[in-house]
Design an enzyme around this catalytic site. Structure first.
Site, PDB file in Angstrom:
ATOM      1  N   HIS A  44      -1.143   0.006  17.379  1.00 52.05           N
ATOM      2  CA  HIS A  44      -1.423   0.804  17.105  1.00 52.05           C
ATOM      3  C   HIS A  44      -1.515   1.798  18.979  1.00 52.05           C
ATOM      4  O   HIS A  44      -1.987   2.655  18.802  1.00 52.05           O
ATOM      5  CB  HIS A  44      -2.900   0.960  16.059  1.00 52.05           C
ATOM      6  CG  HIS A  44      -3.200   1.201  15.050  1.00 52.05           C
ATOM      7  ND1 HIS A  44      -3.174   2.621  14.178  1.00 52.05           N
ATOM      8  CD2 HIS A  44      -2.806   0.055  14.275  1.00 52.05           C
ATOM      9  CE1 HIS A  44      -2.768   2.393  13.430  1.00 52.05           C
ATOM     10  NE2 HIS A  44      -2.907   0.702  12.741  1.00 52.05           N
ATOM     11  N   HIS A  54      -3.791  -1.546   2.313  1.00 52.96           N
ATOM     12  CA  HIS A  54      -2.201  -0.710   3.144  1.00 52.96           C
ATOM     13  C   HIS A  54      -1.107  -0.881   2.043  1.00 52.96           C
ATOM     14  O   HIS A  54      -0.485   0.568   1.814  1.00 52.96           O
ATOM     15  CB  HIS A  54      -2.350  -1.413   4.228  1.00 52.96           C
ATOM     16  CG  HIS A  54      -3.070  -0.856   5.366  1.00 52.96           C
ATOM     17  ND1 HIS A  54      -4.721  -1.013   5.488  1.00 52.96           N
ATOM     18  CD2 HIS A  54      -3.633   0.594   5.817  1.00 52.96           C
ATOM     19  CE1 HIS A  54      -5.049  -0.901   6.438  1.00 52.96           C
ATOM     20  NE2 HIS A  54      -4.530   0.325   6.894  1.00 52.96           N
ATOM     21  N   HIS A 101      -1.653  -6.717  14.334  1.00 55.08           N
ATOM     22  CA  HIS A 101      -1.025  -4.729  14.157  1.00 55.08           C
ATOM     23  C   HIS A 101      -1.660  -3.892  14.472  1.00 55.08           C
ATOM     24  O   HIS A 101      -1.588  -3.103  15.368  1.00 55.08           O
ATOM     25  CB  HIS A 101      -0.479  -5.055  12.353  1.00 55.08           C
ATOM     26  CG  HIS A 101      -2.059  -3.444  11.790  1.00 55.08           C
ATOM     27  ND1 HIS A 101      -2.996  -3.943  12.208  1.00 55.08           N
ATOM     28  CD2 HIS A 101      -2.097  -2.036  11.589  1.00 55.08           C
ATOM     29  CE1 HIS A 101      -3.794  -3.127  11.524  1.00 55.08           C
ATOM     30  NE2 HIS A 101      -2.268  -1.871  11.348  1.00 55.08           N
ATOM     31  N   PHE A 123      -8.446   5.206  13.743  1.00 51.25           N
ATOM     32  CA  PHE A 123      -7.720   4.967  12.626  1.00 51.25           C
ATOM     33  C   PHE A 123      -8.535   6.817  12.241  1.00 51.25           C
ATOM     34  O   PHE A 123      -7.428   6.887  11.003  1.00 51.25           O
ATOM     35  CB  PHE A 123      -9.434   4.501  11.730  1.00 51.25           C
ATOM     36  CG  PHE A 123      -9.066   3.226  12.044  1.00 51.25           C
ATOM     37  CD1 PHE A 123      -7.279   2.052  11.779  1.00 51.25           C
ATOM     38  CD2 PHE A 123     -10.144   1.965  12.219  1.00 51.25           C
ATOM     39  CE1 PHE A 123      -7.102   0.959  12.053  1.00 51.25           C
ATOM     40  CE2 PHE A 123      -9.234   0.927  12.137  1.00 51.25           C
ATOM     41  CZ  PHE A 123      -8.109   0.235  12.143  1.00 51.25           C
ATOM     42  N   HIS A 177       3.192  -0.049   8.702  1.00 51.47           N
ATOM     43  CA  HIS A 177       2.341  -0.439   7.810  1.00 51.47           C
ATOM     44  C   HIS A 177       3.551  -1.644   6.544  1.00 51.47           C
ATOM     45  O   HIS A 177       3.041  -2.477   6.064  1.00 51.47           O
ATOM     46  CB  HIS A 177       1.285   0.208   7.449  1.00 51.47           C
ATOM     47  CG  HIS A 177      -0.049   0.155   7.967  1.00 51.47           C
ATOM     48  ND1 HIS A 177      -0.653  -1.038   7.999  1.00 51.47           N
ATOM     49  CD2 HIS A 177      -0.453   1.226   9.164  1.00 51.47           C
ATOM     50  CE1 HIS A 177      -1.947  -1.146   8.550  1.00 51.47           C
ATOM     51  NE2 HIS A 177      -1.760  -0.271   9.301  1.00 51.47           N
ATOM     52  N   HIS A 214      -6.697   7.872   5.047  1.00 52.95           N
ATOM     53  CA  HIS A 214      -7.020   6.868   5.818  1.00 52.95           C
ATOM     54  C   HIS A 214      -7.811   7.025   6.190  1.00 52.95           C
ATOM     55  O   HIS A 214      -9.062   5.948   6.926  1.00 52.95           O
ATOM     56  CB  HIS A 214      -5.711   6.293   6.859  1.00 52.95           C
ATOM     57  CG  HIS A 214      -5.464   5.109   8.071  1.00 52.95           C
ATOM     58  ND1 HIS A 214      -5.793   4.864   9.077  1.00 52.95           N
ATOM     59  CD2 HIS A 214      -4.823   4.303   7.006  1.00 52.95           C
ATOM     60  CE1 HIS A 214      -5.624   4.125   9.362  1.00 52.95           C
ATOM     61  NE2 HIS A 214      -5.308   3.082   8.265  1.00 52.95           N
ATOM     62  N   HIS A 224     -11.313  -2.121   6.680  1.00 58.18           N
ATOM     63  CA  HIS A 224     -10.713  -3.345   7.660  1.00 58.18           C
ATOM     64  C   HIS A 224     -11.363  -4.181   8.007  1.00 58.18           C
ATOM     65  O   HIS A 224     -12.364  -3.854   7.498  1.00 58.18           O
ATOM     66  CB  HIS A 224     -10.350  -2.645   9.409  1.00 58.18           C
ATOM     67  CG  HIS A 224      -9.361  -1.269   8.649  1.00 58.18           C
ATOM     68  ND1 HIS A 224      -9.885  -0.079   8.130  1.00 58.18           N
ATOM     69  CD2 HIS A 224      -7.658  -1.380   8.969  1.00 58.18           C
ATOM     70  CE1 HIS A 224      -8.645   0.394   7.894  1.00 58.18           C
ATOM     71  NE2 HIS A 224      -7.338   0.078   8.447  1.00 58.18           N
TER      72      HIS A 224
HETATM   73 CU1  C2O Z   1      -5.437   1.320   8.333  1.00 56.89          CU
HETATM   74 CU2  C2O Z   1      -2.695   0.525  10.875  1.00 56.89          CU
HETATM   75  O1  C2O Z   1      -4.400   0.954  10.191  1.00 56.89           O
END
Ligand code: C2O
Length: 611
Positions: A358, A225, A354, A379, A392, A192, A216
């Site tokens: 985070h 993802h 989303h 990230f 995710h 990631h 992203h």
């Molecule tokens: Cu790559 Cu929730 O992000």
């Protein structure tokens, strides 16, 4: 600077205030293993695009100059293509001229940044490499194995002890693998980081140019993802020798799922307090362990709202992002991003749904010692928390739900043919394509079905018509924009058309467009948008005035000079105006309520379009 003037309307324009170097300047990047990347910024404009060569050239110099077209990086120009879309008209370009992304140059993966870029004085590098182990042989195209054994992903709040035991065992096994095993839990987390904090780059052999890659804020968000979770799940199953093992999903779109699932929350194993819990992570917001209610539209600080209000807000927020602001393919999946473009910043409704989560999960930032929202709130570190994969999985599930509600995936060949690199569960280096992930059946998994209560949580209309816009003395767009969000911004936006017929509305959606949003990439920014609302507080999302929200997840750069990301943002007015009995009005009152770091956000313009 001459190139400023040629920035197409509605597309990324460089910040007007920052201390920018000239286009022809060169940026030096410290590569990993000591090499230096020279990024030169004088590639030709208006290049022609041809079909990609099918072969994936990995033969790129790693020691000397790697040319990065600064203009492409920053502007995504390339003739008409950059202009074609961030905000403006629908992409009407022949796909044959738009290139899919090849998978990244594995020998070229370089240092990732937590904040800033090599040229900003206080930039911070990720203190380890996020690059995957370089395979000895070229990656092979991945063939999805045929399987009769379905993996059924359960809702995390509904699993039993047997499942928890298996899941903990799988994660522990991943953590116990040697550090240089690409299937090791932390190697997986670094995937990631490399894809999201600009470790990876892709080369164009035709032009001898390298481009940074970002998954992203564009149309790769959902497919990247999905593949990422696919391999993570297969590795977990492989290590416990259970091909039916499936990751759980955090069912935060139903009230029963709106806390951190219990199995992640205890330092000791939930099954055996004499053992530690591999699902636990101390780098989380200390106030957000159960029974704290998950605030899906978190602003970076406690809202102070009663829990039940948060639950209602959550449901209405999901409704807006899954229905109102997901009115077409691009609005839900994100903006097209072709090989050779700079990452064009058009974050889809699915990603905006989303993002704040985070931040809710990560530890609050501190300056002394400096921390950056680890793990989930940045990230580069997000994959180090098991919560990442359950969060995710729910996003992935909601993609399926959206399709079931009538949404449609892109048909663009460039999207379908774009490639990504992973290590599979047998330690083979493989590359995959977007088109191969579009059918979860084929990938061998599905989701435990649950209710969709947010479908019934459409924000509630007013009882009576109030002539809010007509009675408002808010300024016009010309007088209020460009605007900095250091305070609540109210503006009257004129509607090019009003009182459209049902048929017209079906054909073209009325959309509120925020053009050229500028904000620091390495910060969490957030603002909410309300229509015809006299209130300046903006706490209630279950009333029809709530239209949408913009947010970002912090990450570093990889080669821009400016600590600024430029973006666009659209809100589907859908039936909001009917609900507000404002469909015959010539103006709407738009209220933009900054919720975090608003003083660092500027917006060039706001207008209405029909798309
Ligand atoms: Cu790559 Cu929730 O992000």
């Amino acid at each position: 600077m001459a190139f400023l003037a040629s920035t197409p309307p509605g597309f990324i324009s460089p910040p007007s205030t920052s201390n920018k170097k000239s286009l022809t300047s060169q940026v030096l990047l410290n590569g990993k293993r000591g090499q230096r990347f020279k990024i030169s910024c004088n590639a030709p404009n208006g290049e022609t695009r041809s079909n990609p060569s099918p072969s994936n050239s990995q033969s790129v110099e790693t020691s000397s100059a790697i040319k990065l077209d600064r203009r492409n990086v920053l502007l995504g120009l390339g003739g008409a293509y950059g202009a074609a879309n961030l905000i403006g008209d629908k992409l009407a370009l022949a796909d044959s001229t738009n290139k899919p992304f090849p998978y990244p140059n594995l020998t070229d993966c370089t240092v990732s940044y937590i904040t800033g870029d090599p040229n900003t004085p206080n930039s911070v590098q990720v203190p380890y490499t996020c690059c995957p182990p370089t395979p000895a042989d070229s990656p092979q195209p991945f063939k999805i194995p045929h399987t009769d054994q379905k993996r059924i992903r359960p809702a995390a709040h509904l699993v039993d002890d047997k499942y928890i035991e298996k899941y903990m065992r799988a994660i522990q096994a991943m953590k116990d693998l040697p550090q240089d095993d690409p299937r090791n839990f932390y190697q997986q987390a670094n995937i990631h980081c490399a894809y999201c904090n600009y470790g990876h780059r892709v080369s164009d052999p035709e032009k001898g140019t390298d481009y940074l890659l970002q998954v992203h804020s564009n149309w790769f968000f959902l497919p990247f993802h999905r593949w990422y979770l696919y391999f993570f799940e297969k590795i977990a199953g492989e290590l416990i020798d259970d091909p039916t093992f499936a990751l759980p999903y955090w069912n935060w779109d139903t009230p029963c799922g709106m806390t951190m699932p219990f199995m992640f929350s205890t330092e000791k194993s939930p099954l055996d307090p004499s053992k530690s819990n591999p699902l636990y992570n101390p780098k989380r917001h200390p106030d957000h362990f159960p029974p704290a209610v998950f605030d899906l539209n978190y602003r970076g600080a406690a809202s102070g709202l009663p829990d039940l209000t948060t639950v209602c807000n959550n449901l209405s927020f999901v409704y807006r992002q899954m229905v109102t602001n997901a009115y077409d393919t691009q609005s839900f999946l994100g903006t097209p991003y072709y090989f050779g473009d700079a990452a064009p910043r058009g974050t889809g409704a699915s990603e905006l749904l989303h993002n704040p989560a985070h931040i809710w999960m990560g530890k609050p930032r501190t300056t002394d010692p400096p921390t950056y929202g680890e793990d989930m709130g940045n990230f580069y570190s997000a994959g180090k928390d098991c919560l990442f994969y359950v969060h995710h999985a729910n996003v992935d599930r909601l993609w399926r739900v959206w399709l079931e509600q009538g949404g449609q995936n892109f048909q663009n060949q460039a999207w379908l043919d774009s490639q990504l690199f992973f290590w599979d569960e047998k330690k083979n280096p493989v590359y995959v394509t977007v088109k191969d992930c579009l059918d979860e059946e084929k990938l061998g998994y599905t989701y435990q079905p649950t209710e969709l209560p947010w479908l019934k949580a459409k924000p509630i209309p007013k009882l009576e018509k109030e002539d809010v816009a007509a009675n408002s003395n808010a300024p016009s767009v010309a007088n209020a924009f460009p605007a900095t969000l250091d305070k609540v911004v109210k503006v009257l936006v004129q509607r090019p058309k009003k009182s459209r017929s049902k048929a017209q509305k079906k054909k073209k959606k009325e959309v509120l467009v925020f053009e050229d949003i500028e904000y620091p990439m390495d910060e969490f920014v957030k603002f909410d948008v309300f229509i015809n609302d006299e209130d300046e507080v903006g706490e209630l999302m279950s009333k029809a005035e709530f239209a949408g929200t913009f947010s970002s997840v912090p990450h570093g750069h990889g080669g821009d000079e400016d600590r600024v990301l430029l973006s666009g943002f659209k809100i589907g007015l859908g039936d909001i105006l009917e609900d507000l009995q404002a469909d015959d009005d010539e103006y709407i009152l738009v209220t933009i309520i900054p919720k975090n770091a608003g003083e660092k956000v500027t917006i060039d313009n706001v207008r209405i379009e029909f798309s």
